[in-house]
Design an enzyme around this catalytic site. Structure first.
Site, PDB file in Angstrom:
ATOM      1  N   VAL A 109       0.872  -1.313  -0.030  1.00 33.16           N
ATOM      2  CA  VAL A 109      -0.096   0.013  -0.061  1.00 33.16           C
ATOM      3  C   VAL A 109       0.846   1.238   0.091  1.00 33.16           C
ATOM      4  O   VAL A 109       0.119   2.148  -0.357  1.00 33.16           O
ATOM      5  CB  VAL A 109      -1.046  -0.091   1.280  1.00 33.16           C
ATOM      6  CG1 VAL A 109      -1.945  -1.079   0.890  1.00 33.16           C
ATOM      7  CG2 VAL A 109      -0.462  -0.140   2.402  1.00 33.16           C
ATOM      8  N   SER A 114      -2.625   6.862  -4.573  1.00 34.35           N
ATOM      9  CA  SER A 114      -4.001   6.536  -4.572  1.00 34.35           C
ATOM     10  C   SER A 114      -4.458   5.446  -3.709  1.00 34.35           C
ATOM     11  O   SER A 114      -5.549   4.848  -3.908  1.00 34.35           O
ATOM     12  CB  SER A 114      -4.253   6.400  -5.925  1.00 34.35           C
ATOM     13  OG  SER A 114      -3.843   5.164  -6.785  1.00 34.35           O
ATOM     14  N   CYS A 115      -3.755   5.056  -2.783  1.00 37.47           N
ATOM     15  CA  CYS A 115      -3.841   3.698  -2.177  1.00 37.47           C
ATOM     16  C   CYS A 115      -4.779   3.709  -1.030  1.00 37.47           C
ATOM     17  O   CYS A 115      -5.247   2.909  -0.396  1.00 37.47           O
ATOM     18  CB  CYS A 115      -2.536   2.971  -1.783  1.00 37.47           C
ATOM     19  SG  CYS A 115      -1.760   3.886  -0.741  1.00 37.47           S
ATOM     20  N   GLY A 116      -4.989   4.919  -0.634  1.00 34.20           N
ATOM     21  CA  GLY A 116      -5.562   5.309   0.569  1.00 34.20           C
ATOM     22  C   GLY A 116      -4.786   5.802   1.782  1.00 34.20           C
ATOM     23  O   GLY A 116      -5.279   6.200   2.825  1.00 34.20           O
TER      24      GLY A 116
END
Length: 283
Positions: A109, A114-116
């Site tokens: 991640v 854009s993975c959070g």
């Protein structure tokens, strides 16, 4: 290997007059990267340098550090004897002593903006994962590049973009020496893929970390690109467009020199200004 460009029919309108003609487009195809036979990630890329892209991606994931970490890189599920990538799947087989990372997710991640994840969590992940930490202070190493020379690099990169001349639809990443020599250039529909190909080729040649190199990208400098530079030990990242806020934070945290809006003699230096010189005087 798939074609880099393809031809398509287009209706071209010029000054109100319409006509039918063929147009050359950059090819875009999916590439699945497997690790020890298990799916890890899928990226949309321009075919070519697929093995370099795969291992460069794994360098940025913190999985690989030297060529001895890899037992083999192969096409699978339909690859022909001449190496054609029929189904766009590449498998990287690790050496027996290299630990297999957690691949329950498609990507680790910390590798994408854009993975959070955001902020300190992403910065900490990169700092703890890199095998080639940069000097904490840019003043502590010997890499110096004159601002005037840095401003000339975008034109040198553009002149080396052979596929862009035919399609107008590609990003580029160029690796330069501090003296401005173009060491390598890769083109791709994705900025991150172009950088992975640059890093992967250096990995395959046993040249990591890229301690004395300048990485130039044709678009903006996202967190992901800054992360890839740090993971490869590259001390200077320059972009012709803007950086993101998190890319600047990572540069300040890691000791990366980050330059944006590099256009001729004009540029913004966001971090690591000690590596940029102006008429013999550091910024």
């Amino acid at each position: 290997m798939g074609r880099v460009t393809e031809r398509r029919r287009v209706i071209r309108v010029r000054n109100g007059e319409a006509g039918v003609r063929p147009d050359t487009l950059v090819a875009e195809e999916p590439l699945e990267i497997r690790l020890n036979g298990k799916p890890l990630a899928i990226t949309m890329r321009t075919p070519g340098d697929d093995f370099a892209l795969a291992v460069g991606f794994l360098v940025s994931e913190g999985v690989l550090a030297s060529a001895s970490d890899v037992r083999a890189v192969t096409y699978c599920e339909g690859a022909t004897e001449d190496g054609s990538n029929t189904y766009n799947v590449v498998n990287v087989q690790l050496a027996p002593d290299v630990p297999l990372p957690d691949i329950t997710l498609e990507r680790n991640v910390y590798t994408t903006s854009s993975c959070g994840l955001c902020g300190k969590a992403s910065l900490d992940a990169v700092r703890t994962a890199t095998r080639f930490p940069l000097r904490r202070s840019a003043a502590d190493d010997t890499v110096r590049i004159p601002a005037q020379l840095l401003g000339e690099l975008p034109d040198r990169l553009r002149a080396a973009q052979k596929v862009f001349d035919r399609t107008g639809g590609l990003h580029a990443a160029g690796l330069f020496s501090p003296e401005g020599q173009l060491l390598d250039v890769r083109e791709d529909v994705g900025r991150h893929n172009a950088v992975d190909k640059i890093v992967g080729r250096a990995f395959q040649a046993g040249r990591l970390p890229l301690e004395g190199a300048v990485l130039l990208v044709s678009g903006r400098a996202s967190f992901e690109l800054a992360q890839k530079a740090v993971m490869a030990g590259i001390p200077v990242l320059a972009a012709v467009s803007a950086p993101s806020s998190l890319a600047v934070d990572l540069a300040l945290e890691s000791g990366l020199t980050l330059v944006g809006f590099l256009r001729g003699p004009n540029m913004n230096i966001y971090a690591g200004e000690e590596r940029i010189t102006f008429q013999g005087v550091s910024a």
